[in-house]
Design a protein around this motif. Structure first.
Motif, PDB file in Angstrom:
ATOM      1  N   PHE A 171     -23.762  -7.696   2.198  1.00  0.00           N
ATOM      2  CA  PHE A 171     -23.886  -6.307   2.606  1.00  0.00           C
ATOM      3  C   PHE A 171     -25.285  -5.970   3.101  1.00  0.00           C
ATOM      4  CE2 PHE A 171     -20.357  -6.356  -0.433  1.00  0.00           C
ATOM      5  CZ  PHE A 171     -19.365  -5.894   0.408  1.00  0.00           C
ATOM      6  N   ASP A 172     -26.268  -6.738   2.627  1.00  0.00           N
ATOM      7  CA  ASP A 172     -27.635  -6.511   3.081  1.00  0.00           C
ATOM      8  C   ASP A 172     -28.489  -7.718   2.706  1.00  0.00           C
ATOM      9  OD1 ASP A 172     -29.688  -5.150   4.321  1.00  0.00           O
ATOM     10  OD2 ASP A 172     -29.795  -3.531   2.851  1.00  0.00           O
ATOM     11  N   TYR A 173     -29.673  -7.784   3.268  1.00  0.00           N
ATOM     12  CA  TYR A 173     -30.629  -8.837   2.944  1.00  0.00           C
ATOM     13  C   TYR A 173     -32.032  -8.262   3.060  1.00  0.00           C
ATOM     14  CZ  TYR A 173     -30.892  -9.210   8.023  1.00  0.00           C
ATOM     15  OH  TYR A 173     -31.037  -8.935   9.351  1.00  0.00           O
ATOM     16  N   LYS A 174     -32.985  -8.916   2.391  1.00  0.00           N
ATOM     17  CA  LYS A 174     -34.374  -8.456   2.446  1.00  0.00           C
ATOM     18  C   LYS A 174     -35.294  -9.580   1.974  1.00  0.00           C
ATOM     19  CE  LYS A 174     -34.245  -6.365  -2.173  1.00  0.00           C
ATOM     20  NZ  LYS A 174     -34.430  -5.151  -2.947  1.00  0.00           N
ATOM     21  N   GLN A 191     -27.648  -8.878  -0.830  1.00  0.00           N
ATOM     22  CA  GLN A 191     -26.690  -8.075  -1.578  1.00  0.00           C
ATOM     23  C   GLN A 191     -25.334  -8.669  -1.246  1.00  0.00           C
ATOM     24  OE1 GLN A 191     -26.347  -3.905  -0.559  1.00  0.00           O
ATOM     25  NE2 GLN A 191     -26.100  -3.392  -2.718  1.00  0.00           N
ATOM     26  N   SER A 192     -24.772  -9.348  -2.214  1.00  0.00           N
ATOM     27  CA  SER A 192     -23.616 -10.197  -1.958  1.00  0.00           C
ATOM     28  C   SER A 192     -22.288  -9.492  -2.169  1.00  0.00           C
ATOM     29  CB  SER A 192     -23.674 -11.418  -2.887  1.00  0.00           C
ATOM     30  OG  SER A 192     -22.511 -12.188  -2.769  1.00  0.00           O
ATOM     31  N   GLY A 193     -21.354  -9.848  -1.336  1.00  0.00           N
ATOM     32  CA  GLY A 193     -19.974  -9.453  -1.533  1.00  0.00           C
ATOM     33  C   GLY A 193     -19.158 -10.648  -1.983  1.00  0.00           C
ATOM     34  N   ASP A 194     -19.810 -11.806  -2.147  1.00  0.00           N
ATOM     35  CA  ASP A 194     -19.096 -13.048  -2.446  1.00  0.00           C
ATOM     36  C   ASP A 194     -19.984 -13.960  -3.304  1.00  0.00           C
ATOM     37  OD1 ASP A 194     -17.590 -15.367  -2.470  1.00  0.00           O
ATOM     38  OD2 ASP A 194     -17.363 -15.489  -0.297  1.00  0.00           O
ATOM     39  N   ASP A 195     -20.028 -13.682  -4.605  1.00  0.00           N
ATOM     40  CA  ASP A 195     -20.880 -14.461  -5.501  1.00  0.00           C
ATOM     41  C   ASP A 195     -20.486 -15.928  -5.546  1.00  0.00           C
ATOM     42  OD1 ASP A 195     -22.301 -12.216  -6.069  1.00  0.00           O
ATOM     43  OD2 ASP A 195     -21.536 -11.963  -8.107  1.00  0.00           O
ATOM     44  N   ASP A 196     -19.210 -16.238  -5.396  1.00  0.00           N
ATOM     45  CA  ASP A 196     -18.783 -17.639  -5.412  1.00  0.00           C
ATOM     46  C   ASP A 196     -19.422 -18.420  -4.271  1.00  0.00           C
ATOM     47  OD1 ASP A 196     -17.185 -17.205  -7.625  1.00  0.00           O
ATOM     48  OD2 ASP A 196     -15.368 -16.866  -6.440  1.00  0.00           O
ATOM     49  N   GLY A 255     -26.305 -22.726  -7.040  1.00  0.00           N
ATOM     50  CA  GLY A 255     -27.510 -23.364  -6.522  1.00  0.00           C
ATOM     51  C   GLY A 255     -28.763 -22.723  -7.074  1.00  0.00           C
ATOM     52  N   ASN A 256     -28.984 -21.463  -6.759  1.00  0.00           N
ATOM     53  CA  ASN A 256     -30.162 -20.773  -7.275  1.00  0.00           C
ATOM     54  C   ASN A 256     -30.065 -19.289  -6.969  1.00  0.00           C
ATOM     55  OD1 ASN A 256     -31.159 -20.243  -4.636  1.00  0.00           O
ATOM     56  ND2 ASN A 256     -32.042 -22.272  -4.548  1.00  0.00           N
ATOM     57  N   GLY A 257     -31.068 -18.569  -7.394  1.00  0.00           N
ATOM     58  CA  GLY A 257     -31.082 -17.121  -7.236  1.00  0.00           C
ATOM     59  C   GLY A 257     -30.775 -16.463  -8.563  1.00  0.00           C
ATOM     60  N   ASN A 283     -26.429  -3.939  -8.646  1.00  0.00           N
ATOM     61  CA  ASN A 283     -25.871  -3.598  -7.337  1.00  0.00           C
ATOM     62  C   ASN A 283     -25.566  -4.825  -6.484  1.00  0.00           C
ATOM     63  OD1 ASN A 283     -25.988  -0.800  -7.883  1.00  0.00           O
ATOM     64  ND2 ASN A 283     -28.147  -0.804  -7.323  1.00  0.00           N
ATOM     65  N   ASN A 284     -25.168  -5.922  -7.118  1.00  0.00           N
ATOM     66  CA  ASN A 284     -24.770  -7.165  -6.444  1.00  0.00           C
ATOM     67  C   ASN A 284     -25.895  -7.843  -5.672  1.00  0.00           C
ATOM     68  OD1 ASN A 284     -22.153  -7.106  -7.426  1.00  0.00           O
ATOM     69  ND2 ASN A 284     -21.446  -5.833  -5.739  1.00  0.00           N
ATOM     70  N   TRP A 285     -27.147  -7.564  -6.026  1.00  0.00           N
ATOM     71  CA  TRP A 285     -28.262  -8.255  -5.389  1.00  0.00           C
ATOM     72  C   TRP A 285     -28.461  -9.607  -6.058  1.00  0.00           C
ATOM     73  CZ3 TRP A 285     -30.769  -7.464  -0.989  1.00  0.00           C
ATOM     74  CH2 TRP A 285     -30.658  -6.200  -0.387  1.00  0.00           C
ATOM     75  N   ILE A 286     -28.721 -10.608  -5.250  1.00  0.00           N
ATOM     76  CA  ILE A 286     -29.146 -11.922  -5.726  1.00  0.00           C
ATOM     77  C   ILE A 286     -30.532 -12.124  -5.132  1.00  0.00           C
ATOM     78  CG2 ILE A 286     -28.686 -14.388  -5.759  1.00  0.00           C
ATOM     79  CD1 ILE A 286     -25.722 -13.705  -5.196  1.00  0.00           C
ATOM     80  N   ILE A 287     -31.531 -12.190  -6.025  1.00  0.00           N
ATOM     81  CA  ILE A 287     -32.904 -12.301  -5.542  1.00  0.00           C
ATOM     82  C   ILE A 287     -33.387 -13.750  -5.661  1.00  0.00           C
ATOM     83  CG2 ILE A 287     -33.439  -9.898  -6.063  1.00  0.00           C
ATOM     84  CD1 ILE A 287     -35.035 -10.949  -8.513  1.00  0.00           C
ATOM     85  N   ASN A 288     -34.378 -14.054  -4.859  1.00  0.00           N
ATOM     86  CA  ASN A 288     -35.021 -15.373  -4.855  1.00  0.00           C
ATOM     87  C   ASN A 288     -34.061 -16.528  -4.571  1.00  0.00           C
ATOM     88  OD1 ASN A 288     -37.581 -14.269  -5.374  1.00  0.00           O
ATOM     89  ND2 ASN A 288     -37.132 -14.182  -7.561  1.00  0.00           N
ATOM     90  N   LYS A 289     -33.153 -16.309  -3.644  1.00  0.00           N
ATOM     91  CA  LYS A 289     -32.361 -17.432  -3.125  1.00  0.00           C
ATOM     92  C   LYS A 289     -33.337 -18.299  -2.340  1.00  0.00           C
ATOM     93  CE  LYS A 289     -28.602 -18.240  -2.842  1.00  0.00           C
ATOM     94  NZ  LYS A 289     -27.910 -19.216  -3.691  1.00  0.00           N
TER      95      LYS A 289
END
Length: 132
Positions: free
Chosen positions: A63-66, A87-92, A97-99, A104-110
């Motif tokens: 949904f978003d990236y930063k 900001q993921s809509g698909d955690d699978d 791997g990492n992050g 709010n579905n954010w995955i940081i430090n990928k």
């Protein structure tokens, strides 16, 4: 029955993104005044935009990236470490791997290691993986 068929077709087509080339290249003409790190940044940004523009239920939708950062890898002139948040809509798709999963579905430090390759009239970015 017709309404159910229309709903089924809509879900099917909204879950399948149109077949478009994956944006892992950048024309050499576009990079005349860019450093290699800037080229890597630009390609990563267009790849993340590609995933952001996918249809709602498509595999790998974000949904978003930063916070895109590109780092040189010592003694590896064509390999870069790339770190970003999505900001993921698909955690699978995105979390393995990492992050770190946040609110709010954010995955940081990928992070990912990428190799920048110069081919005929373009640069290509190839994913190496999460470790060297």
């Amino acid at each position: 029955m017709i309404l159910l068929t229309l709903i089924s077709l809509n879900l099917y087509y909204s879950s399948h993104s149109p077949i478009t080339p994956y944006p892992d290249t950048l024309s050499i003409k576009e990079t005349i005044h860019m450093t290699d790190k800037e080229i890597v940044y630009t390609i990563v940004k267009q790849e993340l935009s590609y995933h952001k523009n996918k249809s709602l239920f498509a595999n790998g939708k974000i949904f978003d990236y930063k916070d895109i950062s590109v780092y040189s890898v010592p003694n590896e002139p064509t390999i870069y470490s790339v770190v970003f948040s999505i900001q993921s809509g698909d955690d699978d798709f995105w979390l393995p791997g990492n992050g770190t999963k946040q609110e709010n579905n954010w995955i940081i430090n990928k992070s990912n290691y990428m190799q920048l390759i110069k081919e005929k009239d373009y640069y290509r970015l190839i994913s190496i993986g999460t470790g060297l």
